[in-house]
Design a protein around this motif. Structure first.
Motif, mmCIF file in Angstrom:
data_model
loop_
_atom_site.group_PDB
_atom_site.id
_atom_site.type_symbol
_atom_site.label_atom_id
_atom_site.label_comp_id
_atom_site.label_asym_id
_atom_site.label_seq_id
_atom_site.Cartn_x
_atom_site.Cartn_y
_atom_site.Cartn_z
ATOM 1 N N ASP A 143 -37.464 44.810 -7.206
ATOM 2 C CA ASP A 143 -37.334 43.847 -6.109
ATOM 3 C C ASP A 143 -35.958 43.185 -6.126
ATOM 4 N N ARG A 158 -42.439 37.273 -4.891
ATOM 5 C CA ARG A 158 -42.364 38.690 -4.521
ATOM 6 C C ARG A 158 -43.572 39.084 -3.684
ATOM 7 N N ARG A 204 -38.433 45.812 -0.959
ATOM 8 C CA ARG A 204 -37.043 46.227 -1.129
ATOM 9 C C ARG A 204 -36.924 47.600 -1.799
ATOM 10 N N ASP A 245 -43.142 40.500 0.088
ATOM 11 C CA ASP A 245 -43.630 41.847 0.400
ATOM 12 C C ASP A 245 -44.704 41.802 1.488
ATOM 13 N N SER A 247 -43.821 47.928 -3.565
ATOM 14 C CA SER A 247 -42.922 48.989 -3.088
ATOM 15 C C SER A 247 -43.406 50.354 -3.567
ATOM 16 N N GLY A 265 -38.431 41.623 1.725
ATOM 17 C CA GLY A 265 -39.419 42.189 0.818
ATOM 18 C C GLY A 265 -39.494 43.692 0.943
#
Length: 393
Positions: free
Chosen positions: A31, A357, A204, A361, A81, A202
């Motif tokens: 992240d 995070r 990422r 996200d 992710s 987010g």
């Protein structure tokens, strides 16, 4: 979320939990650096989970869509992710299974996915049409058994790390914007010219950069069914179910952190109701609602998956659209509740209760595909379709 599980579901879950343990170690760095989660994807390959949805006759595990949703939720609790990459890969696999299994090239390609653990990406967005995946500007050109395609793709998630990309386009240069096909291009059959860098709030690690895609491949790599059928009969359900499972995983981990915070407070003052306990109960109710919505969508898909008319019906599309809208909105409320419960320790990075995070996200959920676009499509269908109000319908 163990629904419609195959015989190997326990084994699949154990394998994914090993992947999740690795993904969790690197999630904050993925992240912070905005980098591809290479450790998690390597672990997915080592556990042979990229081919989990491929039929057993082609070398895969034959996992059901319920199995795959459960795997997305497990990984989503560790690294959003990584889970989204896994979900997007499996959405592409579903299109191959549903619409390419009778074509010899695509059957062989599925064997390669399972055998070599190939990672699939997707290029459906395009400059000039935005996120409207049911229209294309570019067109595939077929001549002497070879197809050529150039596409200004504003987003191709993890394109540079993928082993193949499935690309939508008009069926030919004279085709209407909605007359589309999807073509598989292998890594050595295309070039990518980067046009946009993925530096976002987010998600990422998905590395959803923009590219000009240029590909040349044998024409047999074009999927035999029109993209309209692929979108309605596999992509719609798989996208909304698997994305929702990822989002459920994010919010489930946020809830677990908030629950640990409240339990710690209760141990410190056993004679007092801990601050945040009532809010935790409310978050639990909301989390159960998201789970119930995903399970209901899995039930509905399983009941319809062998009936093309049901899969292409307005009622089915409305139900899947509603799942996406509800889950993408509710997870933000859940995580915000958890942030308020954990207070400054949830707001700060680097604590056992950090939720920044998760919240960032989760904000991607309403944008993939835009909720406003989906609501617009649903409102159009509701002009002619009667809402199903039965509990068992």
């Amino acid at each position: 979320m163990n629904i419609h599980a195959s015989a190997s579901a326990t084994d699949l879950g154990a394998r994914m939990r090993r992947v999740a343990a690795i993904a969790a170690v690197h999630a904050d760095d993925v992240d912070a650096a905005g980098r591809f989660p290479s450790e998690a994807v390597s672990a997915l390959r080592a556990e042979r989970l990229l081919g989990s949805h491929i039929p057993t006759g082609l070398g895969g595990d034959g996992a059901s869509v319920g199995d795959i949703a459960e795997l997305c939720a497990i990984l989503g609790q560790a690294c959003a992710s990584s889970a989204m990459i896994f979900a997007m890969h499996q959405i592409k696999v579903s299109s191959l299974i549903t619409h390419g299994e009778e074509a010899s090239w695509h059957r062989s390609f599925m064997e390669r996915i399972a055998g070599e653990q190939l990672l699939l990406a997707s290029a459906t967005t395009e400059g000039g049409i935005g996120g409207n995946l049911r229209n294309s500007i570019c067109a595939v050109e077929v001549s002497a058994g070879t197809c050529l395609l150039e596409k200004n793709a504003t987003v191709i998630s993890y394109a540079e790390m993928a082993d193949a990309i499935l690309v939508t386009s008009r069926a030919h240069v004279d085709a209407a914007a909605s007359d589309q096909v999807m073509t598989v291009f292998l890594k050595d059959q295309y070039t990518l010219e980067k046009t946009h860098d993925w530096d976002t709030l987010g998600m990422r690690g998905t590395r959803s950069d923009g590219f000009v895609f240029r590909g040349e491949a044998p024409a047999e790599q074009i999927l035999p069914k029109p993209f309209a059928e692929i979108a309605a009969q596999s992509m719609l359900a798989y996208s909304h179910i698997l994305w929702s499972a990822v989002w459920y995983g994010i919010s489930a981990d946020a809830f677990a952190r908030a629950q640990a915070f409240v339990r710690a407070a209760a141990r410190r003052a056993p004679d007092m109701a801990p601050p945040g306990a009532l809010r935790l109960a409310e978050a639990s109710s909301l989390l159960q609602g998201v789970k119930a919505s995903v399970v209901a969508a899995l039930d509905r898909y399983e009941a319809a998956r062998t009936d093309e008319d049901k899969l292409s019906s307005m009622s089915f599309a409305v139900a899947m659209n509603n799942l996406k809208i509800a889950s993408s909105q509710t997870i933000l409320t859940i995580i915000n509740h958890c942030m308020l419960i954990c207070g400054i320790l949830g707001y700060k990075n680097g604590t056992p209760f950090s939720l920044g995070r998760h919240l960032r996200d989760a904000h991607s959920a309403q944008l993939m595909i835009s909720n406003d676009r989906i609501l617009g499509n649903t409102s159009t269908m509701l002009l002619v379709h009667k809402q199903d109000t039965s509990l068992l319908g």
